[in-house]
Scaffold this active site. Structure first.
Site, PDB file in Angstrom:
ATOM      1  N   TYR A 141     -11.708   3.296   3.831  1.00  0.00           N
ATOM      2  CA  TYR A 141     -10.496   2.871   3.132  1.00  0.00           C
ATOM      3  C   TYR A 141     -10.851   1.822   2.092  1.00  0.00           C
ATOM      4  O   TYR A 141     -11.450   0.799   2.407  1.00  0.00           O
ATOM      5  CB  TYR A 141      -9.488   2.287   4.133  1.00  0.00           C
ATOM      6  N   SER A 162       0.802  -1.230   0.000  1.00  0.00           N
ATOM      7  CA  SER A 162       0.000   0.000   0.000  1.00  0.00           C
ATOM      8  C   SER A 162       0.829   1.271   0.000  1.00  0.00           C
ATOM      9  O   SER A 162       0.292   2.356  -0.224  1.00  0.00           O
ATOM     10  CB  SER A 162      -0.961  -0.001   1.184  1.00  0.00           C
TER      11      SER A 162
END
Length: 172
Positions: A133, A42
Site C-alpha cells: 500500500y 483515502s
C-alpha cells in the site's frame, strides 16, 4: 476515529442517518453531529479509481499497458501498468512516512514533488511482484488522468462522479 456517521437512502428516496461516538473526545462527550463535514482522506482513491476505470472503458487508456508513454522519466515505468497502480502492486514506495515530508509536513507539496520523494526512496519491489500500500500509486494515477484528459483529476472526479450523483457536499 472519535466517531462515525452512516447515511443510507433507498431507491424510493427515503433516508436515515445514524451516528456513533463523540465530536471531540478532548472536549467532552458531545455526540457526533450528522451535519459536520468529514475529511474523506483515502476514500478519494475510490473516486480516482472510478475515473481511471471509466477512461479504460472509454478506450482512452489500457489498464494493462505500461505507463512509460505518460511517465518516461519514472523508473520502471516501462514495467508498471495502470492496473498495478490501482492494485498497489507497482513497486513504488510510499512518500508519507519519509523524513523529508515529515520534516516539512505543513508544506503544500505538489503530486510531482511527492512522487519524486517516493522514487528517491527506491522501489519496494518489482512491478507486479506483490502488494504494498502506497499513496504514491494514486498520485501517479491522478497525474495519469490529467495526461489522458488534459484536465486535473479533481475536475474529472467532480464532472464524472460528484455532479452526476448530486454529491454537493463531497470534497477532498
Amino acid at each position: 476515529f472519535p466517531g462515525a456517521v452512516l447515511a443510507l437512502r433507498d431507491p424510493s428516496g427515503a433516508s436515515f442517518t445514524v451516528t456513533a461516538g463523540v465530536a471531540d473526545p478532548t472536549k467532552g462527550s458531545a455526540p457526533i453531529d450528522a451535519s459536520t463535514p468529514w475529511i474523506i482522506g483515502s476514500t478519494t482513491k475510490t473516486f480516482v479509481a472510478v475515473v481511471v476505470l471509466q477512461l479504460a472503458q472509454e478506450k482512452k487508456l489500457d489498464l494493462d499497458a505500461t505507463i512509460e508513454a505518460f511517465f518516461p522519466d519514472l523508473p520502471a515505468a516501462s514495467r508498471i501498468t495502470a492496473r498495478q497502480l490501482l492494485q498497489h502492486t507497482s513497486g513504488l514506495h510510499e512518500y508519507l512516512d519519509s523524513d523529508v515530508v515529515l520534516r516539512d509536513a505543513r508544506r503544500v507539496w505538489s503530486a510531482r514533488e511527492l512522487i519524486a520523494v517516493a522514487v528517491a526512496r527506491g522501489p519496494v519491489g518489482e512491478p507486479g511482484a506483490g502488494f504494498h500500500y502506497a499513496n504514491t500509486n494514486y498520485l501517479v494515477l491522478g497525474e495519469l488522468i490529467e495526461k489522458v484528459t488534459s484536465r486535473p483529476w479533481y475536475a474529472e472526479v467532480r464532472n464524472r462522479i460528484l455532479v452526476p450523483l448530486g454529491l454537493r457536499h463531497t470534497g477532498y
